[in-house]
Design an enzyme around this catalytic site. Structure first.
Site, PDB file in Angstrom:
ATOM      1  N   GLU A  15       0.943  -1.319   0.077  1.00  0.00           N
ATOM      2  CA  GLU A  15       0.096  -0.013   0.123  1.00  0.00           C
ATOM      3  C   GLU A  15       0.983   1.323   0.080  1.00  0.00           C
ATOM      4  OE1 GLU A  15      -2.593   1.413  -0.426  1.00  0.00           O
ATOM      5  OE2 GLU A  15      -4.395   0.614   0.204  1.00  0.00           O
ATOM      6  N   ASP A  16       0.257   2.407  -0.606  1.00  0.00           N
ATOM      7  CA  ASP A  16       1.059   3.530  -0.503  1.00  0.00           C
ATOM      8  C   ASP A  16       0.955   4.134   0.964  1.00  0.00           C
ATOM      9  OD1 ASP A  16      -1.831   4.041  -0.672  1.00  0.00           O
ATOM     10  OD2 ASP A  16      -1.471   5.641  -2.252  1.00  0.00           O
ATOM     11  N   LYS A  67      -0.238   6.694   9.037  1.00  0.00           N
ATOM     12  CA  LYS A  67      -0.482   7.767   9.982  1.00  0.00           C
ATOM     13  C   LYS A  67      -1.371   7.125  11.123  1.00  0.00           C
ATOM     14  CE  LYS A  67      -1.831  11.005   6.135  1.00  0.00           C
ATOM     15  NZ  LYS A  67      -2.694  11.857   5.508  1.00  0.00           N
ATOM     16  N   ASP A 127      -4.260   5.331   6.127  1.00  0.00           N
ATOM     17  CA  ASP A 127      -4.759   6.370   6.972  1.00  0.00           C
ATOM     18  C   ASP A 127      -5.790   6.106   7.956  1.00  0.00           C
ATOM     19  OD1 ASP A 127      -5.239   9.086   7.591  1.00  0.00           O
ATOM     20  OD2 ASP A 127      -6.631   9.310   5.502  1.00  0.00           O
ATOM     21  N   THR A 128      -6.955   6.052   7.615  1.00  0.00           N
ATOM     22  CA  THR A 128      -7.979   5.489   8.624  1.00  0.00           C
ATOM     23  C   THR A 128      -8.077   4.057   8.940  1.00  0.00           C
ATOM     24  OG1 THR A 128      -9.600   5.039   7.034  1.00  0.00           O
ATOM     25  CG2 THR A 128      -9.632   7.419   7.920  1.00  0.00           C
ATOM     26  N   GLY A 129      -7.464   3.362   7.857  1.00  0.00           N
ATOM     27  CA  GLY A 129      -7.210   2.107   8.013  1.00  0.00           C
ATOM     28  C   GLY A 129      -8.402   1.138   7.209  1.00  0.00           C
ATOM     29  N   THR A 134      -9.622   1.146   4.024  1.00  0.00           N
ATOM     30  CA  THR A 134      -9.160   0.327   2.749  1.00  0.00           C
ATOM     31  C   THR A 134      -8.478  -0.783   3.156  1.00  0.00           C
ATOM     32  OG1 THR A 134      -8.824   2.484   1.748  1.00  0.00           O
ATOM     33  CG2 THR A 134      -7.847   0.674   0.690  1.00  0.00           C
ATOM     34  N   ARG A 151       1.625  12.272  -8.529  1.00  0.00           N
ATOM     35  CA  ARG A 151       2.074  10.772  -8.430  1.00  0.00           C
ATOM     36  C   ARG A 151       3.406  10.640  -8.997  1.00  0.00           C
ATOM     37  NH1 ARG A 151      -2.254   7.770  -6.772  1.00  0.00           N
ATOM     38  NH2 ARG A 151      -4.286   8.194  -7.637  1.00  0.00           N
TER      39      ARG A 151
HETATM   40  P1  IMP Z   1      -7.487   4.975   4.262  1.00  0.00           P
HETATM   41  O1  IMP Z   1      -8.366   6.132   5.114  1.00  0.00           O
HETATM   42  O2  IMP Z   1      -6.663   4.004   5.309  1.00  0.00           O
HETATM   43  O3  IMP Z   1      -8.631   3.816   3.958  1.00  0.00           O
HETATM   44  O4  IMP Z   1      -6.864   5.288   3.230  1.00  0.00           O
HETATM   45  C1  IMP Z   1      -7.335   5.300   1.844  1.00  0.00           C
HETATM   46  C2  IMP Z   1      -6.708   5.880   0.746  1.00  0.00           C
HETATM   47  O5  IMP Z   1      -6.601   7.478   1.092  1.00  0.00           O
HETATM   48  C3  IMP Z   1      -5.090   5.575   0.790  1.00  0.00           C
HETATM   49  O6  IMP Z   1      -4.864   4.341  -0.030  1.00  0.00           O
HETATM   50  C4  IMP Z   1      -4.568   6.875  -0.245  1.00  0.00           C
HETATM   51  O7  IMP Z   1      -4.934   6.546  -1.537  1.00  0.00           O
HETATM   52  C5  IMP Z   1      -5.362   7.895   0.327  1.00  0.00           C
HETATM   53  N1  IMP Z   1      -4.921   8.848   1.132  1.00  0.00           N
HETATM   54  C6  IMP Z   1      -4.903   8.824   2.633  1.00  0.00           C
HETATM   55  N2  IMP Z   1      -4.119   9.842   3.044  1.00  0.00           N
HETATM   56  C7  IMP Z   1      -3.528  10.509   1.964  1.00  0.00           C
HETATM   57  C8  IMP Z   1      -2.257  11.599   1.690  1.00  0.00           C
HETATM   58  O8  IMP Z   1      -1.901  12.051   2.897  1.00  0.00           O
HETATM   59  N3  IMP Z   1      -2.253  11.639   0.440  1.00  0.00           N
HETATM   60  C9  IMP Z   1      -2.894  11.079  -0.563  1.00  0.00           C
HETATM   61  N4  IMP Z   1      -3.628  10.202  -0.312  1.00  0.00           N
HETATM   62  C10 IMP Z   1      -4.154   9.834   0.896  1.00  0.00           C
HETATM   63 MG    MG Z   2      -4.383   4.273  -2.110  1.00  0.00          MG
END
Ligand code: IMP
Ligand code: MG
Length: 180
Positions: A104-105, A136, A108-110, A112, A170
């Site tokens: 994963e790149d 994060k 963030d919230t987790g 995904t 990107r």
């Molecule tokens: P999640 O909130 O963990 O589900 O994160 C979902 C997606 O939000 C990540 O895979 C990124 O594509 C995008 N994302 C979260 N934080 C950032 C950021 O700081 N920059 C760019 N994309 C982000």
């Molecule tokens: Mg992503």
């Protein structure tokens, strides 16, 4: 690294993590993976779009027998449930009894990664771990175990090295942080 400020759409971003630092972190991750998966022929699943650069630089340093494939997550409103459901797209490989490493790149919230792990675990893998470029921890909303983290960062929006702001950024070699 020379401090630089760039503009993407309507936002300014300044240099934050250099390409050199990113590669140094990826070297450490690759070394751990080479040890942990030496006899396991892992299947890496890189989550598009954001992980493409991380996946490429990590894979160049993984020196054990392995496979890589690329997946996407769709996001759609499920009428039966309240939240957004993410469905895995493009997974052609057999996951059963395989040692899977999700690339994963950023976590963030987790949401995904949680959705992805739930769906992968239904397919009976031997093991599933996550390797992420960035995490994060302050934003995390699920009790996720992320085994391989290249770098943890505060809750700031970042771009570059695969990560985008509305599709842009990107291609940047370094990671930039939003200027607030
Ligand atoms: P999640 O909130 O963990 O589900 O994160 C979902 C997606 O939000 C990540 O895979 C990124 O594509 C995008 N994302 C979260 N934080 C950032 C950021 O700081 N920059 C760019 N994309 C982000
Ligand atoms: Mg992503």
């Amino acid at each position: 690294m020379e401090p630089r400020t760039i503009t993407l759409h309507d936002c300014d971003f300044s240099t934050y993590i250099s390409e050199e630092e990113i590669i140094a972190r990826i070297n450490i991750l690759a070394e751990q993976i080479n040890q942990d998966y030496a006899e396991k022929a892992p299947l890496f699943l890189a989550v598009l779009n954001g992980s493409f650069m991380f996946a490429a630089d990590l894979m160049k340093r993984v020196a054990i027998p392995c496979e890589i494939s690329f997946i996407r997550l769709s996001s759609y409103q499920d009428m039966q449930t309240t939240g957004h459901v993410k469905e895995v797209l493009g997974l052609k490989e057999e996951v059963q009894n395989r040692h899977v490493v999700v690339l994963e790149d950023i976590v963030d919230t987790g949401h995904t990664v949680k959705a992805l792990l739930d769906q992968l675990n239904e397919r009976g893998p031997a093991s599933v771990e996550v390797a992420t470029l960035l995490m994060k921890p302050e934003s995390l909303q699920h009790p996720l175990h992320v085994k391989y983290v290249a770098q943890s960062i505060p809750n700031d929006f970042v771009v570059g090295y695969g990560l985008d702001y509305n599709g842009h950024g990107r291609n940047l070699r370094d990671i930039y942080k939003i200027v607030s």
